[in-house]
Design a protein around this motif. Structure first.
Motif, PDB file in Angstrom:
ATOM      1  N   ARG A   1      69.711 -78.812 -45.995  1.00  0.00           N
ATOM      2  CA  ARG A   1      68.942 -78.362 -47.154  1.00  0.00           C
ATOM      3  C   ARG A   1      69.243 -76.908 -47.496  1.00  0.00           C
ATOM      4  NH1 ARG A   1      62.840 -80.336 -45.786  1.00  0.00           N
ATOM      5  NH2 ARG A   1      62.436 -79.738 -47.944  1.00  0.00           N
ATOM      6  N   ALA A   2      69.731 -76.148 -46.503  1.00  0.00           N
ATOM      7  CA  ALA A   2      70.085 -74.735 -46.692  1.00  0.00           C
ATOM      8  C   ALA A   2      68.922 -73.918 -47.227  1.00  0.00           C
ATOM      9  CB  ALA A   2      71.297 -74.610 -47.620  1.00  0.00           C
ATOM     10  N   ASP A   3      67.706 -74.248 -46.770  1.00  0.00           N
ATOM     11  CA  ASP A   3      66.524 -73.511 -47.217  1.00  0.00           C
ATOM     12  C   ASP A   3      65.720 -72.921 -46.056  1.00  0.00           C
ATOM     13  OD1 ASP A   3      65.500 -75.783 -46.069  1.00  0.00           O
ATOM     14  OD2 ASP A   3      64.375 -76.456 -47.827  1.00  0.00           O
ATOM     15  N   GLY A   4      66.316 -72.913 -44.870  1.00  0.00           N
ATOM     16  CA  GLY A   4      65.633 -72.368 -43.706  1.00  0.00           C
ATOM     17  C   GLY A   4      64.626 -73.299 -43.062  1.00  0.00           C
ATOM     18  N   SER A   5      64.537 -74.546 -43.525  1.00  0.00           N
ATOM     19  CA  SER A   5      63.506 -75.429 -42.995  1.00  0.00           C
ATOM     20  C   SER A   5      63.799 -75.917 -41.583  1.00  0.00           C
ATOM     21  CB  SER A   5      63.274 -76.622 -43.927  1.00  0.00           C
ATOM     22  OG  SER A   5      64.453 -77.359 -44.132  1.00  0.00           O
ATOM     23  N   GLU A   6      65.025 -75.671 -41.075  1.00  0.00           N
ATOM     24  CA  GLU A   6      65.248 -75.976 -39.662  1.00  0.00           C
ATOM     25  C   GLU A   6      64.426 -75.066 -38.762  1.00  0.00           C
ATOM     26  OE1 GLU A   6      69.173 -73.729 -40.669  1.00  0.00           O
ATOM     27  OE2 GLU A   6      67.464 -74.564 -41.754  1.00  0.00           O
ATOM     28  N   TYR A   7      63.890 -73.978 -39.329  1.00  0.00           N
ATOM     29  CA  TYR A   7      63.055 -73.066 -38.542  1.00  0.00           C
ATOM     30  C   TYR A   7      61.570 -73.297 -38.776  1.00  0.00           C
ATOM     31  CZ  TYR A   7      67.580 -70.973 -37.928  1.00  0.00           C
ATOM     32  OH  TYR A   7      68.907 -70.782 -37.637  1.00  0.00           O
TER      33      TYR A   7
ATOM     34  N   GLU B   1      83.240 -64.907 -40.643  1.00  0.00           N
ATOM     35  CA  GLU B   1      82.844 -63.782 -41.494  1.00  0.00           C
ATOM     36  C   GLU B   1      83.537 -62.501 -41.065  1.00  0.00           C
ATOM     37  OE1 GLU B   1      78.480 -64.764 -43.334  1.00  0.00           O
ATOM     38  OE2 GLU B   1      78.523 -63.995 -41.286  1.00  0.00           O
ATOM     39  N   ALA B   2      83.666 -62.315 -39.748  1.00  0.00           N
ATOM     40  CA  ALA B   2      84.369 -61.126 -39.251  1.00  0.00           C
ATOM     41  C   ALA B   2      85.832 -61.133 -39.678  1.00  0.00           C
ATOM     42  CB  ALA B   2      84.270 -61.056 -37.729  1.00  0.00           C
ATOM     43  N   HIS B   3      86.372 -62.317 -39.888  1.00  0.00           N
ATOM     44  CA  HIS B   3      87.750 -62.439 -40.369  1.00  0.00           C
ATOM     45  C   HIS B   3      87.855 -62.242 -41.878  1.00  0.00           C
ATOM     46  CE1 HIS B   3      89.215 -65.050 -36.714  1.00  0.00           C
ATOM     47  NE2 HIS B   3      88.977 -63.795 -36.388  1.00  0.00           N
ATOM     48  N   GLY B   4      86.713 -62.011 -42.528  1.00  0.00           N
ATOM     49  CA  GLY B   4      86.715 -61.709 -43.956  1.00  0.00           C
ATOM     50  C   GLY B   4      86.385 -62.866 -44.872  1.00  0.00           C
ATOM     51  N   HIS B   5      85.935 -63.988 -44.329  1.00  0.00           N
ATOM     52  CA  HIS B   5      85.624 -65.148 -45.163  1.00  0.00           C
ATOM     53  C   HIS B   5      84.177 -65.090 -45.652  1.00  0.00           C
ATOM     54  CE1 HIS B   5      89.421 -67.067 -44.228  1.00  0.00           C
ATOM     55  NE2 HIS B   5      89.227 -66.741 -42.956  1.00  0.00           N
ATOM     56  N   ASP B   6      83.986 -65.487 -46.875  1.00  0.00           N
ATOM     57  CA  ASP B   6      82.655 -65.504 -47.488  1.00  0.00           C
ATOM     58  C   ASP B   6      81.993 -66.852 -47.193  1.00  0.00           C
ATOM     59  OD1 ASP B   6      80.384 -65.326 -49.016  1.00  0.00           O
ATOM     60  OD2 ASP B   6      81.414 -65.204 -50.949  1.00  0.00           O
ATOM     61  N   LEU B   7      80.892 -66.820 -46.433  1.00  0.00           N
ATOM     62  CA  LEU B   7      80.186 -68.053 -46.079  1.00  0.00           C
ATOM     63  C   LEU B   7      78.789 -68.072 -46.693  1.00  0.00           C
ATOM     64  CD1 LEU B   7      81.124 -68.369 -42.282  1.00  0.00           C
ATOM     65  CD2 LEU B   7      82.349 -69.252 -44.276  1.00  0.00           C
ATOM     66  N   THR B   8      78.623 -67.420 -47.820  1.00  0.00           N
ATOM     67  CA  THR B   8      77.286 -67.302 -48.400  1.00  0.00           C
ATOM     68  C   THR B   8      76.850 -68.535 -49.175  1.00  0.00           C
ATOM     69  OG1 THR B   8      78.242 -66.188 -50.344  1.00  0.00           O
ATOM     70  CG2 THR B   8      77.410 -64.795 -48.558  1.00  0.00           C
ATOM     71  N   SER B   9      77.764 -69.470 -49.434  1.00  0.00           N
ATOM     72  CA  SER B   9      77.349 -70.668 -50.147  1.00  0.00           C
ATOM     73  C   SER B   9      76.507 -71.550 -49.239  1.00  0.00           C
ATOM     74  CB  SER B   9      78.566 -71.464 -50.640  1.00  0.00           C
ATOM     75  OG  SER B   9      79.070 -72.307 -49.618  1.00  0.00           O
ATOM     76  N   HIS B  10      75.772 -72.489 -49.837  1.00  0.00           N
ATOM     77  CA  HIS B  10      74.915 -73.345 -49.021  1.00  0.00           C
ATOM     78  C   HIS B  10      75.725 -74.324 -48.171  1.00  0.00           C
ATOM     79  CE1 HIS B  10      75.674 -76.224 -52.269  1.00  0.00           C
ATOM     80  NE2 HIS B  10      75.200 -77.169 -51.488  1.00  0.00           N
ATOM     81  N   LEU B  11      77.046 -74.393 -48.388  1.00  0.00           N
ATOM     82  CA  LEU B  11      77.899 -75.260 -47.570  1.00  0.00           C
ATOM     83  C   LEU B  11      78.386 -74.573 -46.308  1.00  0.00           C
ATOM     84  CD1 LEU B  11      80.067 -76.960 -50.331  1.00  0.00           C
ATOM     85  CD2 LEU B  11      78.016 -77.833 -49.207  1.00  0.00           C
ATOM     86  N   TRP B  12      78.282 -73.255 -46.230  1.00  0.00           N
ATOM     87  CA  TRP B  12      78.627 -72.486 -45.035  1.00  0.00           C
ATOM     88  C   TRP B  12      80.041 -72.829 -44.587  1.00  0.00           C
ATOM     89  CZ3 TRP B  12      76.035 -72.679 -39.566  1.00  0.00           C
ATOM     90  CH2 TRP B  12      76.160 -71.439 -38.938  1.00  0.00           C
ATOM     91  N   THR B  13      80.264 -73.148 -43.294  1.00  0.00           N
ATOM     92  CA  THR B  13      81.627 -73.406 -42.827  1.00  0.00           C
ATOM     93  C   THR B  13      82.206 -74.693 -43.395  1.00  0.00           C
ATOM     94  OG1 THR B  13      80.708 -74.401 -40.820  1.00  0.00           O
ATOM     95  CG2 THR B  13      81.424 -72.110 -40.677  1.00  0.00           C
ATOM     96  N   ALA B  14      81.364 -75.576 -43.920  1.00  0.00           N
ATOM     97  CA  ALA B  14      81.881 -76.810 -44.524  1.00  0.00           C
ATOM     98  C   ALA B  14      82.858 -76.495 -45.653  1.00  0.00           C
ATOM     99  CB  ALA B  14      80.720 -77.658 -45.044  1.00  0.00           C
ATOM    100  N   ARG B  15      82.639 -75.401 -46.353  1.00  0.00           N
ATOM    101  CA  ARG B  15      83.546 -75.045 -47.453  1.00  0.00           C
ATOM    102  C   ARG B  15      84.943 -74.753 -46.920  1.00  0.00           C
ATOM    103  NH1 ARG B  15      85.816 -70.801 -49.583  1.00  0.00           N
ATOM    104  NH2 ARG B  15      84.768 -69.314 -48.213  1.00  0.00           N
ATOM    105  N   LEU B  16      85.028 -74.059 -45.779  1.00  0.00           N
ATOM    106  CA  LEU B  16      86.336 -73.724 -45.234  1.00  0.00           C
ATOM    107  C   LEU B  16      87.040 -74.944 -44.650  1.00  0.00           C
ATOM    108  CD1 LEU B  16      85.855 -70.241 -43.534  1.00  0.00           C
ATOM    109  CD2 LEU B  16      86.968 -70.786 -45.693  1.00  0.00           C
ATOM    110  N   LEU B  17      86.305 -75.903 -44.137  1.00  0.00           N
ATOM    111  CA  LEU B  17      86.942 -77.141 -43.687  1.00  0.00           C
ATOM    112  C   LEU B  17      87.698 -77.792 -44.836  1.00  0.00           C
ATOM    113  CD1 LEU B  17      84.141 -78.782 -41.497  1.00  0.00           C
ATOM    114  CD2 LEU B  17      86.321 -77.863 -40.675  1.00  0.00           C
ATOM    115  N   HIS B  18      87.140 -77.635 -46.014  1.00  0.00           N
ATOM    116  CA  HIS B  18      87.757 -78.229 -47.206  1.00  0.00           C
ATOM    117  C   HIS B  18      88.834 -77.327 -47.790  1.00  0.00           C
ATOM    118  CE1 HIS B  18      88.056 -79.405 -51.476  1.00  0.00           C
ATOM    119  NE2 HIS B  18      87.746 -80.618 -51.062  1.00  0.00           N
TER     120      HIS B  18
END
Length: 239
Positions: free
Chosen positions: A122-128, A24-41
């Motif tokens: 799930r990207a819904d915060g349920s890990e917490y 994110e500090a490098h300017g990448h948008d990680l707001t999707s529910h895939l997070w860094t998985a999107r950038l791997l792709h």
């Protein structure tokens, strides 16, 4: 060349920092529910640069960008299982390439394949909260293919992170026991020092400590003011 477990007996080993935070500090948008998985792709070179930056800063362990890569999460956006397997492999490969870029060798720097909890997918915060409504058997079935894919990718260690409940600790321990690969397991705790589900931290540590190839037990994604006391619980539980 020493393994990570052997290196830890000889002194402190510095991990990297937050991969998503740096991206994110490098300017990448990680707001999707895939997070860094999107950038791997979409932009694997960006992930490689972030790993390389941490190695240049002195890190000796790169944690892969696979935390939120899951079969069901990516299926929701049309990615088939074979491509998910490829992304999991790529996450480890990219970290290894960054290690090479830094002029470091196996045995002096290591790649940890990140394994996030069910709630992260799930990207819904349920890990917490750990409120999945799933049994040990169901969680084992969910974690099994991803753990196997990351183990097959050749990471030095599996980095199991942000586990909120005893049922998920038990499920992952059982699968790791079958795989027979080095792993660390890190749980997340609430402000009272217990797991997010209100269950015993000491019991979670005892379950994890039964793994023969356990590299370490730790904490992440919790109030730093609770860490010192919680580490004491972990130490007393595995001594």
């Amino acid at each position: 060349m020493p393994t990570l477990a052997e290196a830890l007996t000889q002194g402190t080993v510095v991990l990297d920092g937050g991969l998503g935070t740096l991206l994110e500090a490098h300017g990448h948008d990680l707001t999707s529910h895939l997070w860094t998985a999107r950038l791997l792709h979409d932009d694997p070179a960006a992930v490689r640069r972030a790993h390389a930056e941490y190695f240049a800063a002195g890190a000796r362990v790169a944690i892969s960008g696979s935390y939120q890569v899951s079969y069901d999460g990516l299926a929701a956006v049309g990615v088939e299982r074979a491509e998910v397997d490829r992304l999991l492999y790529r996450s480890v490969e990219i970290a290894r390439d960054a290690r090479d870029d830094a002029g470091l060798r196996s045995g002096e720097a290591w790649v940890a394949a990140s394994v996030g909890p069910f709630g992260a997918a799930r990207a819904d915060g349920s890990e917490y909260t750990g409120e999945y409504g799933m049994s040990v058997a169901e969680l084992r079935e969910w974690h099994r293919p991803r753990l196997a894919a990351l183990a097959a990718a050749g990471a030095d260690v599996l980095a199991v992170e942000t586990i909120p409940s005893l049922v998920e600790v038990e499920a992952i321990r059982a699968e790791l026991d079958i795989l027979g690969v080095p792993a660390w397991l890190s749980v997340t705790i609430a402000d009272d020092g217990r797991l997010r589900t209100g269950e015993s931290l000491a019991e979670a540590a005892a379950i994890a400590a039964s793994l023969p190839l356990l590299v370490g037990i730790g904490l992440n994604c919790c109030d730093p003011r609770r860490v010192a006391e919680a580490l004491g619980v972990l130490r007393s539980s595995v001594d």
